[in-house]
Design a protein around this motif. Sequence first.
Motif, PDB file in Angstrom:
ATOM      1  N   LEU A   1      -5.379   4.218  28.622  1.00 30.86           N
ATOM      2  CA  LEU A   1      -4.365   4.180  27.581  1.00 30.86           C
ATOM      3  C   LEU A   1      -3.192   5.148  27.379  1.00 30.86           C
ATOM      4  O   LEU A   1      -1.854   4.907  27.501  1.00 30.86           O
ATOM      5  N   ILE A   2      -3.465   6.243  27.705  1.00 31.66           N
ATOM      6  CA  ILE A   2      -2.723   7.317  27.725  1.00 31.66           C
ATOM      7  C   ILE A   2      -1.854   7.301  28.807  1.00 31.66           C
ATOM      8  O   ILE A   2      -0.612   7.624  29.003  1.00 31.66           O
ATOM      9  N   GLY A   3      -2.337   6.966  29.993  1.00 35.04           N
ATOM     10  CA  GLY A   3      -1.396   6.560  31.374  1.00 35.04           C
ATOM     11  C   GLY A   3      -0.520   5.469  31.165  1.00 35.04           C
ATOM     12  O   GLY A   3       0.642   5.638  31.647  1.00 35.04           O
ATOM     13  N   LEU A   4      -0.958   4.445  30.557  1.00 34.23           N
ATOM     14  CA  LEU A   4       0.092   3.162  30.223  1.00 34.23           C
ATOM     15  C   LEU A   4       1.087   3.720  29.217  1.00 34.23           C
ATOM     16  O   LEU A   4       2.138   3.300  29.569  1.00 34.23           O
TER      17      LEU A   4
ATOM     18  N   VAL B   1       6.669   5.186  28.328  1.00 34.25           N
ATOM     19  CA  VAL B   1       7.578   6.362  27.856  1.00 34.25           C
ATOM     20  C   VAL B   1       8.724   6.592  29.240  1.00 34.25           C
ATOM     21  O   VAL B   1       9.898   6.668  28.842  1.00 34.25           O
ATOM     22  N   ALA B   2       8.043   6.503  30.293  1.00 34.07           N
ATOM     23  CA  ALA B   2       8.884   6.748  31.380  1.00 34.07           C
ATOM     24  C   ALA B   2       9.957   5.776  31.643  1.00 34.07           C
ATOM     25  O   ALA B   2      11.201   6.092  31.889  1.00 34.07           O
ATOM     26  N   PHE B   3       9.552   4.433  31.667  1.00 37.94           N
ATOM     27  CA  PHE B   3      10.435   3.633  31.668  1.00 37.94           C
ATOM     28  C   PHE B   3      11.494   3.516  30.548  1.00 37.94           C
ATOM     29  O   PHE B   3      12.778   3.314  30.563  1.00 37.94           O
ATOM     30  N   LEU B   4      11.132   4.054  29.270  1.00 40.47           N
ATOM     31  CA  LEU B   4      12.112   4.063  28.236  1.00 40.47           C
ATOM     32  C   LEU B   4      13.112   5.033  28.368  1.00 40.47           C
ATOM     33  O   LEU B   4      14.162   5.177  28.005  1.00 40.47           O
ATOM     34  N   LEU B   5      12.721   6.324  29.209  1.00 42.99           N
ATOM     35  CA  LEU B   5      13.586   7.460  29.242  1.00 42.99           C
ATOM     36  C   LEU B   5      14.484   7.215  30.559  1.00 42.99           C
ATOM     37  O   LEU B   5      15.306   8.413  30.710  1.00 42.99           O
ATOM     38  N   ILE B   6      14.409   6.080  31.341  1.00 48.48           N
ATOM     39  CA  ILE B   6      14.976   6.053  32.622  1.00 48.48           C
ATOM     40  C   ILE B   6      16.683   6.174  32.432  1.00 48.48           C
ATOM     41  O   ILE B   6      17.408   6.711  32.665  1.00 48.48           O
ATOM     42  N   LYS B   7      16.952   5.060  31.327  1.00 52.16           N
ATOM     43  CA  LYS B   7      18.458   5.068  30.990  1.00 52.16           C
ATOM     44  C   LYS B   7      18.969   6.446  30.502  1.00 52.16           C
ATOM     45  O   LYS B   7      19.996   6.873  31.159  1.00 52.16           O
TER      46      LYS B   7
END
Length: 141
Positions: free
Chosen positions: A10-13, A18-24
């Motif tokens: 769950l922490i990895g997911l 969060v990484a996908f949200l911070l891309i932009k």
Amino acid sequence: MDWVGIIVLLIGLASVGVAFLLIKPLKRLTEILSNLTETVGKLPKQAANTMSNASSTLHSGTAVVNNMKQKLSRLDPVIHAASNIGNAARNLSASASAINEEMKAKTDNPVMRRSNLEWIYGIAGLGYCLWQYRTSWYKTK
């Protein structure tokens, strides 16, 4: 141990989310930093240009000040002559005033005060000063 694996999963997911949200925002931050690099790269040329302009302005100001200093040094004799003339006129008027007051005190006449003839004292004092000046001028020649 199963619960630990589930929590780690769950922490990895969550980290991937969060990484996908911070891309932009991170792409935008990258663009901003690259623009900042361009701007900062132009600063040395602009600073050098500004400094050279300031330097040339200071040199021309110094040249103007030196030019004015030379011209004013040529006027020094005229200024000193004007000062001497002013001092001589002040001394002459002071002595004329003193003589006028002395004559007024010696000849306190009510007729003169009543008829407003005090100007006679002034003319007499000026004449006396000129006469004294003339006699002292002859003695020095």
